[in-house]
Scaffold this active site. Structure first.
Site, short mmCIF file in Angstrom:
data_model
loop_
_atom_site.label_atom_id
_atom_site.label_comp_id
_atom_site.label_asym_id
_atom_site.label_seq_id
_atom_site.Cartn_x
_atom_site.Cartn_y
_atom_site.Cartn_z
N ASN A 169 0.49 -1.27 -0.09
CA ASN A 169 0.00 0.16 0.24
C ASN A 169 1.09 1.33 0.17
O ASN A 169 0.39 2.33 -0.94
CB ASN A 169 -1.17 0.23 0.93
N GLU A 264 5.68 -3.48 12.06
CA GLU A 264 3.88 -3.28 11.72
C GLU A 264 3.16 -4.24 10.68
O GLU A 264 3.59 -4.40 9.68
CB GLU A 264 4.04 -1.99 11.30
N CYS A 298 -3.00 0.19 7.18
CA CYS A 298 -3.42 -0.11 8.46
C CYS A 298 -3.90 0.79 9.28
O CYS A 298 -4.28 0.76 10.34
CB CYS A 298 -1.59 -0.72 9.10
#
Ligand code: G3P
Length: 496
Positions: A169, A264, A298
């Site tokens: 992304n 992450e 996210c």
């Protein structure tokens, strides 16, 4: 145009090359990996399917280059980073074009991603010069039982080779957020871009090449995760892994061995809306937070937990805004564009079907064409529905009506994720108490979750990650402390 002009040397025929020892090469495998355009669902680009031997070469070359780079003055490292930032920004158009074609990022957001990345590189160079240029001086007699016979000098030294694995992304920005701190701190970089987004990442690497970084300091391998993924992450030549992505991060952390990890891994970011909230502000943030880049962030708002008394008004206002979202091609700058792969679209559809069977209220009709899914708000979601817990990574947003604040906090904390959360209220005391109670790395008060600005600390609790990001924290994770202790003669021998 991507792959032409400035970038002509990074492509051979219709296959993009990989980057090793300061050169653009073809893989000896003779194989390539197709990159499917999410909008047309046809192959748009191809990248090399690198072999394990080529991974070895990239890591060896990075290891050698790092030794000299660690001794290169900080100001010189910063100078090169500033140059790379400028080249990156000059080439925002061809890089953004790749983002549009590979990951269906709306054209305007694609340009923003590249510019934001250039800014990040510059800030990182400046911050690195400051924090790496400082050390500590300690004396021994501040610890009980010691005389003043020891002086301790500390400095920060690089780790070695940093393996950077960014997600689809933000293939440029989340690569840069790993590359820039690693380089300023004196490390070398091996980049494994995501398949969707690899070509944008290769263009970005070429900007560093043009800036004149030493040969081998930056390497970039492309290929199938199934062939080179474990090989890379378990490679003895790698000294640190910085990863952003999904569940794969959990298995990487189990296999990686005794090296620092920065990870992450996503979130189920909750948005708690209290009765005293500025409703228009909450609504604007829920729509932007839930649906920008079609929910593929996210930090997207992934569940709304709203007090019962205001739930109907909130849902009505959100629906009014959802109706205005444009749906279509990234080239046309639509708000909602196709999700990255067909399997992602199928996964999202599975969550929607489950919610339908369990009688959630559909505020819009569910509509899908190929990878394009129309924005959907699901009201009256209950905890027995998958959408209450799983992250769709798509334009589908569940609303859970709550009777008490405690119920909202309980739902948020029952998640295995703990990335970010947000709360809308006009009572700052309540906001801070809720922030304290939420088990997430960050809580935003009166705004949607977000990673930026890029110098803010960014971290997830529980399955959302390991370590903290943000420019300063990344530099710290990518260095270790070195101490030199000067032992003085015992006091009885001192003068005076
Ligand atoms: O999904 C990656 C995450 O880091 C989101 O970043 O800038 O969209 O909040 P941002």
């Amino acid at each position: 145009m991507a792959g032409s002009g400035t970038f002509s040397e990074i492509i051979d025929g219709d296959v993009y090359k990989y980057y090793v020892d300061g050169q653009w090469n073809k893989s000896s495998s003779g194989k390539s990996v197709p990159i499917i355009n999410p909008t047309t669902r046809k192959t748009h680009y191809k990248v090399q399917a690198c072999t394990q031997e080529e991974v070895n070469n990239v890591i060896d070359s990075a290891k050698k280059a790092q030794k000299l780079w660690a001794k290169t003055p900080l100001w010189k490292r910063a100078e090169l980073l500033h140059k790379a930032a400028a080249i990156l920004k000059e080439n925002k158009a061809p890089i953004a074009e790749c983002l549009v074609k590979e990951i269906a990022k709306p054209a305007k957001d694609a340009v923003t991603e590249v510019v934001r990345s250039g800014d990040l590189v510059s800030y990182c160079a400046e911050e690195g010069v400051r924090i790496l240029g400082e050390g500590k001086f300690l004396v021994s007699d501040s610890f009980p039982g010691n005389d003043r016979t020891k002086y301790c000098l500390t400095s920060k030294i690089p780790l070695g080779v940093v393996l950077a694995i960014p997600p689809f992304n933000y293939p440029v920005n989340l690569a840069i957020s790993k590359i820039a701190p690693a380089l300023i701190a004196g490390n070398s970089i091996v980049l494994k871009p995501p398949t969707q987004g690899a070509v944008a990442a290769l263009h970005m690497v070429h900007c560093f090449h043009l800036a004149g970084f030493p040969k081998g300091l930056i390497g970039c391998v492309t290929g199938k995760g199934s062939e080179i993924g474990d090989f890379l992450t378990m490679h003895p030549g790698v000294n640190c892994i910085s990863f952003t992505g999904g569940d794969t991060g959990i298995s990487i952390s189990r296999k990686a061995g005794m090296i620092p990890l920065q990870m992450e891994l996503g979130g189920k970011d909750a948005c708690i809306v209290l009765e005293d909230a500025d409703l228009d502000l909450a609504v604007a943030n829920i729509v932007k937070g839930g649906f920008s880049y079609s929910g593929q962030r996210c930090t997207a708002v992934k569940v709304v937990l709203v007090m019962e008394q205001i739930a109907s008004s909130l849902v009505k206002k959100v629906n009014e805004k959802v109706a205005k979202l444009t749906v279509g091609a990234p080239e046309d700058n639509c708000d909602i564009t196709p999700v990255v792969t067909e399997s992602s679209a199928n996964f999202i559809e599975g969550l929607v079907k489950d919610a339908k069977e369990k009688k959630a209220t559909f505020c819009q009709e569910y509509k899908r064409e190929g990878n394009l899914i129309w924005p959907l708000l699901l009201d009256n979601v209950r905890p027995d529905m998958r959408i209450a817990w799983e992250e769709p990574f798509g334009p589908v947003l569940p609303v859970i009506r709550i009777k008490t604040v405690e119920e909202g906090i309980h739902h948020c904390n029952a998640s295995n994720f703990g990335l970010q959360g947000c709360v809308f209220t006009s009572d700052i005391n309540k906001a801070i108490m809720i922030s304290d109670a939420m088990e997430t790395g960050t809580v935003q008060i009166n705004s949607a979750p977000a990673r930026g600005p890029d110098h803010f600390p960014f971290q997830g609790l529980k399955d959302s990650g390991i370590g903290s990001q943000g420019i300063t924290n990344s530099i710290n994770i990518m260095t270790k402390v070195k101490t030199t202790v000067i032992n003085l003669p015992a006091p009885s021998y001192t003068m005076g």
